[in-house]
Design a protein around this motif. Structure first.
Motif, PDB file in Angstrom:
ATOM      1  N   ASN A  77     -65.677 -52.176   4.390  1.00 35.94           N
ATOM      2  CA  ASN A  77     -64.464 -51.776   5.090  1.00 35.94           C
ATOM      3  C   ASN A  77     -64.737 -50.420   5.743  1.00 35.94           C
ATOM      4  N   TRP A  79     -62.977 -48.494   7.545  1.00 40.65           N
ATOM      5  CA  TRP A  79     -61.886 -47.527   7.405  1.00 40.65           C
ATOM      6  C   TRP A  79     -61.999 -46.805   6.064  1.00 40.65           C
ATOM      7  N   VAL A 114     -69.326 -45.273  12.010  1.00 41.37           N
ATOM      8  CA  VAL A 114     -68.328 -44.594  11.184  1.00 41.37           C
ATOM      9  C   VAL A 114     -68.499 -43.082  11.292  1.00 41.37           C
ATOM     10  N   LEU A 152     -56.535 -45.389  17.042  1.00 42.26           N
ATOM     11  CA  LEU A 152     -57.702 -45.468  16.169  1.00 42.26           C
ATOM     12  C   LEU A 152     -57.744 -44.284  15.220  1.00 42.26           C
ATOM     13  N   ALA A 156     -57.515 -44.285  11.160  1.00 39.89           N
ATOM     14  CA  ALA A 156     -58.580 -43.723  10.330  1.00 39.89           C
ATOM     15  C   ALA A 156     -58.042 -42.722   9.320  1.00 39.89           C
ATOM     16  N   GLY A 165     -58.441 -54.271   7.828  1.00 34.59           N
ATOM     17  CA  GLY A 165     -59.578 -55.136   8.106  1.00 34.59           C
ATOM     18  C   GLY A 165     -59.313 -56.613   7.928  1.00 34.59           C
ATOM     19  N   LEU A 214     -63.498 -56.619   8.460  1.00 33.99           N
ATOM     20  CA  LEU A 214     -63.739 -56.219   9.847  1.00 33.99           C
ATOM     21  C   LEU A 214     -62.774 -56.905  10.808  1.00 33.99           C
ATOM     22  N   TRP A 221     -61.282 -52.319  14.538  1.00 34.64           N
ATOM     23  CA  TRP A 221     -62.330 -51.311  14.348  1.00 34.64           C
ATOM     24  C   TRP A 221     -63.141 -51.219  15.637  1.00 34.64           C
TER      25      TRP A 221
END
Length: 331
Positions: A77, A79, A114, A152, A156, A165, A214, A221
């Motif tokens: 994941n 995030w 990431v 986004l 996050a 996800g 995802l 993402w």
């Protein structure tokens, strides 16, 4: 000197290794592996190279993988991984003997994307090394007004990322030799060979099982959206022979071209996994390039006026003993 360390991320204990040189106010690098790999699967050798160059290094396992706690186990994941990076930065920034104004993040494959995103939402981060980064199969969508990036960024920073996800895929093998009878998350034979050779090492903590978080709910993402919002020096190492779809080198180049901060692009052979064989010529080449970049950043040798130049290419020899670079582009 390497010691065991622990810190908390999203309510779980994450475990890693701290390499701290005997120098006052050392610059630091925070590292985590890509996808399902663990800290002892080659990137500890990169950590040793950075440590030898005068950097403190915090290398840890992602939440739910390797030595780290956290449920659900073995769920990729990004995030959640982003929160892990930020919490790791928080830990190393508070330690005695560390210069909190010189903390870089390093990522490989999925964690390369990431790391780039985290650097846009955490102002404590001063530089990024993204090794064969995974920005996706297609370029990020146009975002002229920044609305998509703001969404986004908000996602996050959400405290609720453990549920992000969806829809999930799996559990399924990370790699498999038979894609007909037992399809896996990563399909190229190069992935199978590397994970079974390195993941199978005694004590690696790697498990050939994964669930993918995802999906695009509640947010997709798309780390490439961070490009125009990066304000720190960035090094990307990308292979023209890249075989992993999510690490499409043309997408990485599109993201790189959108970065307005000081940046360096390094083209290197070996495909997605070539830099993760140690000892090896490609490993030696990559670590020399990365050490050089980080050392110049830590020593204050990046200047914002580079951004006013359209770009230039030059051959540059890295540290003594390494092979000469094949291409480096600085902007």
């Amino acid at each position: 000197m390497r010691i065991d360390v622990e810190f908390t991320s999203l309510g779980a204990t994450l475990r890693g290794w701290l390499y701290q040189p005997d120098v006052p106010l050392a610059p630091a690098v925070v590292m985590a592996h890509g996808f399902s790999a663990t800290r002892s699967m080659t990137i500890d050798k990169y950590a040793e190279a950075f440590y030898a160059a005068g950097f403190a290094v915090l290398l840890y396992d992602h939440r739910g993988f390797g030595a780290s706690d956290g449920d659900p186990r073995l769920q990729v994941n990004p995030w959640v991984q982003a929160h892990g990076y930020m919490d790791a930065v928080g830990l190393i920034s508070r330690l005695d003997g560390i210069d909190p104004s010189r903390v870089a993040v390093w990522g490989d494959s999925l964690s390369g994307g990431v790391a780039c995103l985290v650097a846009t939402v955490d102002e404590r981060i001063g530089a990024v090394v993204a090794q064969v980064p995974a920005f996706g199969e297609k370029p990020p969508p146009a975002d002229t007004d920044g609305k998509l990036f703001r969404a986004l960024r908000a996602a996050a920073l959400s405290p609720d990322v453990l549920g992000f996800g969806a829809p999930f895929a799996g559990p399924l093998p990370v790699v498999s030799v038979d894609q007909v009878r037992q399809p896996s998350a990563l399909k190229p034979l190069t992935a199978f060979r590397w994970f079974t050779e390195y993941g199978g090492k005694l004590g690696s903590g790697w498990v050939n099982d994964v669930t993918l978080a995802l999906g695009d709910q509640p947010a997709a993402w798309q780390p490439g959206l961070c490009a125009g919002h990066l304000e720190v020096p960035v090094l990307m190492l990308v292979s023209p022979q890249e075989e992993m779809a999510r690490a499409n080198p043309s997408v990485s180049r599109t993201v790189f071209d959108g970065i307005r901060s000081p940046k360096e692009w390094y083209a290197i052979g070996g495909g997605h996994f070539g830099l993760l064989y140690q000892p090896g010529e490609l490993f030696s080449e990559a670590q020399a390039v990365e050490v050089s970049f980080l050392r110049r950043w830590a020593d204050g040798q990046f200047r914002s006026e580079w951004n006013s130049v359209s770009g230039w290419s030059a051959q540059r020899r890295p540290e003594a003993g390494a092979d000469p670079p094949r291409l480096i582009t600085r902007i």
